[in-house]
Design an enzyme around this catalytic site. Structure first.
Site, mmCIF file in Angstrom:
data_model
loop_
_atom_site.group_PDB
_atom_site.id
_atom_site.type_symbol
_atom_site.label_atom_id
_atom_site.label_comp_id
_atom_site.label_asym_id
_atom_site.label_seq_id
_atom_site.Cartn_x
_atom_site.Cartn_y
_atom_site.Cartn_z
ATOM 1 N N GLU A 172 0.808 -1.239 0.000
ATOM 2 C CA GLU A 172 0.000 0.000 0.000
ATOM 3 C C GLU A 172 0.835 1.281 0.000
ATOM 4 O O GLU A 172 0.595 2.181 0.792
ATOM 5 C CB GLU A 172 -0.963 -0.017 1.189
ATOM 6 C CG GLU A 172 -1.901 -1.221 1.159
ATOM 7 C CD GLU A 172 -2.774 -1.334 2.406
ATOM 8 O OE1 GLU A 172 -2.702 -0.453 3.276
ATOM 9 O OE2 GLU A 172 -3.532 -2.315 2.494
ATOM 10 N N ASN A 230 2.048 -5.080 -3.211
ATOM 11 C CA ASN A 230 0.645 -5.390 -2.888
ATOM 12 C C ASN A 230 -0.131 -4.109 -2.581
ATOM 13 O O ASN A 230 0.349 -3.247 -1.842
ATOM 14 C CB ASN A 230 0.653 -6.304 -1.641
ATOM 15 C CG ASN A 230 -0.674 -6.973 -1.351
ATOM 16 O OD1 ASN A 230 -1.243 -7.613 -2.228
ATOM 17 N ND2 ASN A 230 -1.165 -6.837 -0.127
ATOM 18 N N HIS A 273 -10.538 -6.171 -2.414
ATOM 19 C CA HIS A 273 -11.636 -6.035 -1.446
ATOM 20 C C HIS A 273 -12.804 -5.404 -2.194
ATOM 21 O O HIS A 273 -12.899 -4.179 -2.320
ATOM 22 C CB HIS A 273 -11.200 -5.165 -0.261
ATOM 23 C CG HIS A 273 -10.121 -5.807 0.554
ATOM 24 N ND1 HIS A 273 -10.331 -6.971 1.272
ATOM 25 C CD2 HIS A 273 -8.818 -5.487 0.751
ATOM 26 C CE1 HIS A 273 -9.210 -7.325 1.874
ATOM 27 N NE2 HIS A 273 -8.276 -6.440 1.574
ATOM 28 N N GLU A 301 -6.242 -10.656 -1.547
ATOM 29 C CA GLU A 301 -7.068 -10.476 -0.336
ATOM 30 C C GLU A 301 -8.544 -10.404 -0.729
ATOM 31 O O GLU A 301 -9.264 -9.483 -0.340
ATOM 32 C CB GLU A 301 -6.664 -9.200 0.406
ATOM 33 C CG GLU A 301 -5.187 -9.120 0.731
ATOM 34 C CD GLU A 301 -4.793 -7.894 1.548
ATOM 35 O OE1 GLU A 301 -5.683 -7.184 2.065
ATOM 36 O OE2 GLU A 301 -3.581 -7.654 1.678
ATOM 37 N N ASP A 303 -12.402 -10.478 -1.109
ATOM 38 C CA ASP A 303 -13.710 -10.616 -0.452
ATOM 39 C C ASP A 303 -14.699 -9.705 -1.176
ATOM 40 O O ASP A 303 -14.298 -8.810 -1.919
ATOM 41 C CB ASP A 303 -13.660 -10.343 1.069
ATOM 42 C CG ASP A 303 -12.990 -9.034 1.462
ATOM 43 O OD1 ASP A 303 -12.772 -8.173 0.603
ATOM 44 O OD2 ASP A 303 -12.686 -8.867 2.661
HETATM 45 O O1 9MR Z 1 -7.494 -8.328 8.411
HETATM 46 C C1 9MR Z 1 -6.559 -7.508 9.074
HETATM 47 C C2 9MR Z 1 -7.131 -7.017 10.395
HETATM 48 O O2 9MR Z 1 -7.276 -8.103 11.290
HETATM 49 C C3 9MR Z 1 -6.234 -5.958 10.994
HETATM 50 O O3 9MR Z 1 -6.869 -5.407 12.144
HETATM 51 C C4 9MR Z 1 -5.977 -4.878 9.977
HETATM 52 C C5 9MR Z 1 -5.069 -3.828 10.557
HETATM 53 O O4 9MR Z 1 -4.617 -2.924 9.625
HETATM 54 O O5 9MR Z 1 -5.380 -5.442 8.825
HETATM 55 C C6 9MR Z 1 -6.238 -6.331 8.187
HETATM 56 O O6 9MR Z 1 -5.641 -6.816 7.000
HETATM 57 C C7 9MR Z 1 -5.367 -5.812 6.008
HETATM 58 C C8 9MR Z 1 -4.136 -6.260 5.278
HETATM 59 O O7 9MR Z 1 -3.083 -6.453 6.168
HETATM 60 C C9 9MR Z 1 -3.739 -5.251 4.211
HETATM 61 N N1 9MR Z 1 -4.832 -4.968 3.317
HETATM 62 C C10 9MR Z 1 -6.097 -4.625 3.956
HETATM 63 C C11 9MR Z 1 -6.476 -5.699 4.958
HETATM 64 C C12 9MR Z 1 -7.835 -5.402 5.563
HETATM 65 O O8 9MR Z 1 -7.792 -4.231 6.317
#
Ligand code: 9MR
Length: 384
Positions: A172, A230, A273, A301, A303
Site C-alpha cells: 500500500e 501489494n 476487497h 485479499e 472478499d
Molecule cells: O485483516 C486484518 C485485520 O485483522 C487488521 O486489524 C488490519 C489492521 O490494519 O489489517 C487487516 O488486513 C489488512 C491487510 O493487512 C492489508 N490490506 C487490507 C487488509 C484489511 O484491512
C-alpha cells in the site's frame, strides 16, 4: 408466442420424455445452482464438500488467511481441506514480528504446521505505513531508517528461507487519490499529505527509493522467494492508482539490475476487497495491464461485501447471497481466463463471523462453516 393447448401438451410430453431418457439439465437460473458433487447441497458443512482448491489445479493456487490461534482447531482443518496456500492475516506484520528493536517473535510453529499440512505459505508484509512500530522510522536519521528497514527484511527472510515462498515486500505505498501524472512518485503516500491515513513515514524519511531498497534487500536475503508489490483498489474503478502501480513496477524493473535474469519485482498483488457494485470488467482491464509487464498477478485479499453503504440489501437476505455468489462467479470466470498470469487467488477471511468486514458477510462460509452460495459459485463459476 401462443402455441395453443395442443402445442403445450406436446411440449409437456417432450419435457417429461427428456427427464426419463437423459440427464436433463434444467439450466440453472442464477442462484439456483446445485452442486454436481454427490452428497453436496447448498449449505453443506465444510467437511463434506469437495476440496475447493481441486477445482483450480493447474490454474492457480487457492488461498485463505491464517492466525496462530487457528492451529489445532476446526479452522485449520477447513484451511487444509479447501486451500493450498495461506497468508498470515496479522502474524507476520512488522509490529507482530519486531515490536521492539532486535526482539523477533516469529510464528514458526504456525508456518511449520502449514507446511506439514501440505499448504504453501505466503508472507505478508515487510514494509507498510501501518502496523509498524514507531522505533523503525520515527525520530531516527535517514540512514538509521534504511538500516532498520533492510535489517528487518534480511532477518525475517533469513528466518523463513525455504519455508515462505513469496512475500508482499511493500504494501500500500500508493495514495488512493493517486495522481494522473506519468510520474508515479507523485502518487506515493508521504507525510505531506494532510489525510492521516495516507501518510507513509518510510517515504517521508527515506524518499521514494525506499521501495527499491526494500525489494533489493529482500532479493539479497532470499533469492528464491517471489517478491510482490501489494495494494488495494487496483481495478480500473481507480485508474490513476492502477496506472501509478503499473508505472512504478515498470520503472523499477527496467532500472534496477536484473537479478539472475529475473525482474526485481516478480509480481503485483491485487488485494481485491470488492463489493456488489464492483464491475468485473474493471478487474479484467487491470489484469490485462499488469500482465503486459510480464509479472505474476496474485489476487491477494479477495472478499465481496454484500451489505454495505450503497448496497441494495440492508441485511444478508437470500437475494443478497445470490447476488454475491454471482459476483464471485463473474470474477472467477475472469481469473480462469487469465490463469496463465495469475499465481494465486487468496480469500481474506475463512468465515463471515471473523472477517475484518464481518458486518458485510463477505466470504464463502457462514459462521458455522457452512458453504454459502458464494462457495458454489467459486466451485463452478461457469455453471453458476
Ligand atoms: O485483516 C486484518 C485485520 O485483522 C487488521 O486489524 C488490519 C489492521 O490494519 O489489517 C487487516 O488486513 C489488512 C491487510 O493487512 C492489508 N490490506 C487490507 C487488509 C484489511 O484491512
Amino acid at each position: 408466442m401462443n402455441t395453443g393447448k395442443a402445442g403445450r401438451i406436446v411440449a409437456a410430453a417432450i419435457f417429461m420424455a427428456s427427464l426419463v431418457s437423459c440427464n436433463f439439465s434444467f439450466g440453472n437460473k442464477p442462484g439456483e445452482y446445485e452442486s454436481d458433487e454427490p452428497g453436496e447441497t447448498v449449505g453443506s458443512s465444510w467437511d463434506v464438500l469437495t476440496p475447493l482448491h481441486s477445482r483450480y489445479t493447474g490454474q492457480f493456487l487457492l488461498g485463505n488467511i491464517i492466525s496462530p490461534l487457528d492451529l489445532n482447531t476446526v479452522r485449520f482443518n477447513l484451511l487444509k481441506r479447501h486451500f493450498n496456500t495461506v497468508t498470515a492475516e496479522n502474524a507476520m506484520k512488522p509490529d507482530a514480528i519486531q515490536y521492539q528493536r532486535g526482539q523477533f517473535t516469529y510464528p514458526d510453529t504456525m508456518v511449520n504446521a502449514v507446511l506439514e499440512a501440505g499448504m504453501q505459505m505466503h508472507g505478508h508484509t515487510l514494509v507498510w505505513h501501518s502496523q509498524t512500530p514507531l522505533w523503525m522510522n520515527t525520530g531516527v536519521s535517514r540512514e538509521q531508517a534504511i538500516t532498520n528497514m533492510t535489517n528487518h527484511i534480511t532477518q525475517v527472510l533469513t528466518n523463513f528461507q525455504g519455508k515462505v515462498v513469496s512475500w508482499d515486500v511493500v504494501n500500500e505505498a500508493m495514495r488512493n487519490d493517486a495522481s494522473p501524472s506519468t510520474d508515479w512518485r507523485l502518487s506515493l503516500r508521504k507525510n505531506e499529505n494532510p489525510a492521516q491515513s495516507e501518510n507513509s513515514r518510510w517515504n517521508q524519511i527515506i524518499g521514494d527509493e525506499y521501495i527499491e531498497l526494500a525489494f533489493k534487500a529482500a532479493r539479497d536475503a532470499d533469492p528464491a522467494a517471489k517478491l510482490y508489490y501489494n495494494d488495494y483498489n487496483l481495478n480500473m474503478s481507480n485508474p490513476n492508482k492502477a496506472y501509478a502501480v503499473y508505472r512504478m513496477v515498470k520503472d523499477i524493473n527496467e532500472r534496477c539490475p536484473a537479478y539472475g535474469g529475473r525482474k526485481l519485482i516478480d509480481g503485483i498483488g491485487m488485494q481485491s476487497h470488492h463489493h456488489l457494485n464492483t464491475d468485473p470488467a474493471t478487474v479484467e482491464e487491470s489484469i490485462q495491464l499488469f500482465a503486459s509487464l510480464g509479472v505474476e498477478i496474485a489476487i491477494s485479499e479477495l472478499d465481496i461485501q454484500a451489505v454495505f453503504y450503497g448496497s441494495p440489501y440492508s441485511s444478508f437476505t437470500e437475494d443478497a447471497a445470490k447476488a454475491q455468489a454471482q459476483k464471485y462467479a463473474a470474477l472467477f470466470i475472469i481469473f480462469k481466463k487469465y490463469a496463465a498470469n495469475i499465481s494465486r487467488v487468496t480469500f481474506w477471511g475463512i468465515d463471515d463471523a471473523t472477517s475484518w468486514r464481518k458486518e458485510s458477510f463477505p466470504v464463502l462460509f457462514d459462521k458455522q462453516y457452512k458453504a454459502k452460495p458464494a462457495f458454489y459459485a467459486v466451485e463452478n463459476p461457469n455453471k453458476y
